[in-house]
Scaffold this motif. Sequence first.
Motif, short mmCIF file in Angstrom:
data_model
loop_
_atom_site.label_atom_id
_atom_site.label_comp_id
_atom_site.label_asym_id
_atom_site.label_seq_id
_atom_site.Cartn_x
_atom_site.Cartn_y
_atom_site.Cartn_z
N ALA A 41 2.47 -43.83 -27.99
CA ALA A 41 2.76 -43.99 -26.46
C ALA A 41 4.31 -44.53 -26.40
O ALA A 41 5.10 -43.87 -25.52
N ARG A 42 4.84 -45.29 -27.35
CA ARG A 42 6.32 -45.96 -27.06
C ARG A 42 7.16 -44.78 -27.50
O ARG A 42 8.19 -44.45 -26.70
N LEU A 43 6.68 -43.70 -28.37
CA LEU A 43 7.81 -42.83 -29.08
C LEU A 43 7.59 -41.79 -27.80
O LEU A 43 8.59 -40.96 -27.63
N TRP A 44 6.57 -41.46 -27.22
CA TRP A 44 6.21 -40.39 -26.13
C TRP A 44 7.50 -41.04 -25.14
O TRP A 44 7.78 -40.20 -24.21
N GLU A 45 7.61 -42.25 -24.67
CA GLU A 45 8.63 -42.70 -23.86
C GLU A 45 9.84 -42.44 -24.46
O GLU A 45 10.86 -42.14 -23.55
N GLU A 46 10.17 -42.81 -25.46
CA GLU A 46 11.40 -42.99 -26.10
C GLU A 46 11.35 -42.71 -27.59
O GLU A 46 11.24 -43.32 -28.42
N ASP A 47 11.78 -41.29 -27.92
CA ASP A 47 11.46 -40.79 -29.28
C ASP A 47 13.07 -41.20 -30.05
O ASP A 47 13.77 -41.48 -29.47
N GLY A 48 12.52 -41.79 -31.40
CA GLY A 48 13.69 -42.10 -32.32
C GLY A 48 13.81 -43.69 -32.41
O GLY A 48 15.11 -44.10 -32.47
N LEU A 49 12.92 -44.28 -31.68
CA LEU A 49 13.06 -45.83 -31.97
C LEU A 49 13.37 -46.23 -33.25
O LEU A 49 12.60 -45.47 -34.31
N SER A 50 13.84 -47.51 -33.47
CA SER A 50 13.63 -48.03 -34.74
C SER A 50 12.37 -48.84 -35.04
O SER A 50 11.73 -49.30 -34.18
N GLN A 51 12.17 -48.95 -36.34
CA GLN A 51 10.93 -49.68 -36.79
C GLN A 51 10.71 -51.01 -36.12
O GLN A 51 9.99 -51.62 -35.66
N SER A 52 11.99 -51.54 -36.10
CA SER A 52 12.13 -52.92 -35.34
C SER A 52 11.95 -52.94 -34.10
O SER A 52 11.20 -53.92 -33.43
N GLN A 53 12.30 -52.06 -33.48
CA GLN A 53 12.06 -51.80 -31.92
C GLN A 53 10.60 -51.56 -31.70
O GLN A 53 10.14 -52.14 -30.62
N LEU A 54 9.91 -50.85 -32.47
CA LEU A 54 8.55 -50.74 -32.29
C LEU A 54 7.91 -52.00 -32.41
O LEU A 54 6.95 -52.15 -31.69
#
Length: 142
Positions: A41-54
């Motif tokens: 769901a987070r990646l569908w909002e913003e693909d390419g997040l860092s692991q720490s951001q997730l």
Amino acid sequence: MSEIHESVGYLLAQLCKSHRYQADVGLNAMGLHVGQEMILARLWEEDGLSQSQLAGALCVEPPTVTKMLTRMERGGLVERRVDAADARVSRVYLTDTSRNLHTHVNAAWGSLETNMLRGFDPDEQLVLRNLLQRLLANLAAE
């Protein structure tokens, strides 16, 4: 109130367990495990997040995200790549498989929400949502 099982916290814990079980049933049918849909769901909002951001977005420890991502990567749901500007950062990207699950996961969550809120009118649903947000904010402020 003298008994734990009468407390709001106990009822919320029981609700969370039941919700998690029902979500697990729906997600397993798609080859997902509970929690993986939150990362997606987070990646569908913003693909390419860092692991720490997730990890921050999901309020979990980085090793937990690493373990989840390893499993998801093996399942073809995500791909991790080293950040072009900073080799210390690992970014997470959706695959075609996980992009295609977007509609199905939303439908499963919508169905679960409908079942959970059966018998609640729209005003009650709004009040409940507001109360839960306030409870969450209270705990986050601790």
